[in-house]
Design an enzyme around this catalytic site. Structure first.
Site, PDB file in Angstrom:
ATOM      1  N   ARG A 179     -55.841  42.167  79.119  1.00 26.19           N
ATOM      2  CA  ARG A 179     -55.332  41.448  80.305  1.00 26.19           C
ATOM      3  C   ARG A 179     -55.665  42.229  81.582  1.00 26.19           C
ATOM      4  NH1 ARG A 179     -50.475  42.027  81.921  1.00 26.19           N
ATOM      5  NH2 ARG A 179     -49.448  42.062  79.894  1.00 26.19           N
ATOM      6  N   LYS A 222     -67.696  23.713  85.668  1.00 24.58           N
ATOM      7  CA  LYS A 222     -68.664  22.695  86.042  1.00 24.58           C
ATOM      8  C   LYS A 222     -70.097  23.232  85.860  1.00 24.58           C
ATOM      9  CE  LYS A 222     -64.782  20.766  86.926  1.00 24.58           C
ATOM     10  NZ  LYS A 222     -64.148  20.730  88.231  1.00 24.58           N
ATOM     11  N   TYR A 251     -60.761  18.577  96.232  1.00 27.88           N
ATOM     12  CA  TYR A 251     -60.486  18.282  94.826  1.00 27.88           C
ATOM     13  C   TYR A 251     -59.012  17.879  94.659  1.00 27.88           C
ATOM     14  CZ  TYR A 251     -60.168  19.169  89.792  1.00 27.88           C
ATOM     15  OH  TYR A 251     -59.963  19.065  88.448  1.00 27.88           O
ATOM     16  N   ASP A 261     -64.551  26.541  98.517  1.00 26.48           N
ATOM     17  CA  ASP A 261     -64.766  26.034  97.166  1.00 26.48           C
ATOM     18  C   ASP A 261     -66.186  25.460  97.160  1.00 26.48           C
ATOM     19  OD1 ASP A 261     -64.964  24.515  94.843  1.00 26.48           O
ATOM     20  OD2 ASP A 261     -62.836  24.014  94.814  1.00 26.48           O
TER      21      ASP A 261
END
Ligand SMILES: *Cc1c(COP(=O)(O)O)cnc(C)c1O
Length: 404
Positions: A60, A203, A113, A178
């Site tokens: 982590r 994507k 988005y 973005d």
């Protein structure tokens, strides 16, 4: 070296020393402390947001396979470093939490988005947000503004935002872009003064529809605070995801260029089709009012929008498609279509949706790597398929009053 070469070689510098050709995958969740080893300096470095000085201790905190991908994408974007997350939304959440620690206010430009819009509007993270357009960022700024957030090309309208124009208005406030729709192949926001670039790596970066991931590329200072948030909140990316993303980067330039050539052709043909009201594509006349093509965006891209007269007609066309798949998401090897008002942007309230140009009849097409002629044949047959017999129109009282 130029981008296509970086895409193939970035993050692989040590492979010949390791004596391997393919990217190694490390699935360890924990890293044994050897007898006599002091893991504290490494641990302290990571808690401060730096890379480990030796032992990664726990995955982590640091994940070597993911770190390789981060190194590679940072090189492609021209940034100091990158931080990968388990999804684009986890990446955006970390960016917003880091902003929350610096001040209580952000400025965001619509359209965006749908889920990003919803996360910001919901107030869930305790941030006060001002929505504006790209010409009023300076007016929306307050003394406690900690972040300006834009998306370009914007989802799903393909509106282009002038990054440098926004950066000038933001002054000392960091601007995050973005850049999911553009990829580093077509746009490098850091060159235009952005402080951070965000991608839904789900994507185009992944490119094959099999990894959910997000990544932020920035200066070492921003990256350090994002790494701290990631290790504390745990929105990490699995090493298999890191491996697949890194492998996908090698073909990113060629995938984007090929899909873009097809998108260009489809946009022109759609614009000439009698059933189509309007095509939204930066490469068509009127699609780039700020003349950003060539200056900020190297090409018009692989995404396009086209509008049918009504939401019902858009649904009929989507249902009639045989090769093209109706699905959310984008940037895959195959062509995907969806109706934003009914799917991705359903969470945005209708008035806001219409104000940001998302008509009910708008369809968003993510062009893949199929042959352009096969894609056109499918679109053409669906657009011209015999329409269901229209029922005689019922007279609507309020309309009658207006008409007469
Ligand atoms: C998909 C997407 C996101 C969210 O990313 P996930 O990986 O789905 O969490 C954010 N921004 C844009 C532009 C997107 O297309």
């Amino acid at each position: 070296m130029r981008p296509a070469t970086h895409a193939v070689h970035a993050g692989r510098d040590d492979l010949s020393t390791l004596g391997v050709h393919a990217l190694p995958i490390d699935l360890s969740t924990t890293y044994p402390v050897r007898p006599g080893e002091d893991p504290i300096p490494s641990l302290e470095a990571m808690v401060e947001g730096a890379a480990p000085s030796g032992n990664p201790v726990y995955s982590r905190l640091h994940q070597p396979t993911v770190a390789r991908f981060e190194h590679a994408i940072a090189e492609l974007e021209g940034g100091d470093a990158a931080v990968a997350f388990g999804s684009g939304m986890a990446a955006l959440t970390a960016v917003l939490l880091a902003a929350r620690a610096r001040g209580g206010h952000i400025v965001a430009v619509r359209p965006m988005y749908g889920t990003s819009d919803h996360l910001i509007s919901s107030g869930l993270l305790g941030l006060d947000a001002a929505w504006t357009d790209q010409d009023h960022v300076a007016d929306a700024r307050r003394p406690d503004t900690a972040l300006v957030l834009i998306e370009t090309p914007a989802n799903p309208t393909l509106d282009l935002v002038d990054i440098a124009h926004v950066v000038r208005q933001a002054g000392p406030v960091p601007v995050v872009v973005d850049s999911t729709f553009a990829t580093p192949v077509l746009q490098q926001p850091l060159v235009h003064g952005a402080a951070m670039v965000l991608h839904s790596a789900t994507k185009f970066l992944g490119g094959h529809g099999d990894v959910l991931a997000g990544v932020v590329i920035a200066s070492e200072a921003h990256v350090a605070s994002l790494r701290q948030i990631r290790l504390l909140t745990g929105g990490v990316l699995h090493p298999l995801g890191g491996y697949l993303l890194h492998r996908g980067l090698a073909t990113l330039p060629i995938r984007v260029q090929r899909a873009q050539a097809t998108a260009r052709e489809l946009a022109v043909r759609l614009a000439a089709h009698p059933a189509v009201e309007r095509v939204r594509y930066p490469g068509l006349p009127g699609g780039d009012p700020r003349l950003l093509l060539g200056r900020q965006l190297a090409g018009p891209g692989t995404m396009l929008g086209f509008e049918l007269r009504t939401g019902a007609e858009a649904r009929r066309v989507v249902d009639a498609l045989e090769l093209i798949t109706q699905a959310v998401s984008l940037g895959s090897v195959d062509t995907l279509i969806q109706q934003p008002a009914a799917l991705t942007h359903h969470v945005v309230d209708p008035a806001t949706r219409h104000a940001s140009g998302i008509a009910d009849g708008l369809l968003r097409l993510s062009v893949g790597l199929e042959d352009a002629e096969d894609l056109w044949a499918d679109l053409d047959q669906a657009l011209t398929a015999e329409r269901p017999q229209r029922r005689p129109r019922r007279r609507r009282r309020h309309q009658t009053t207006v008409d007469t």
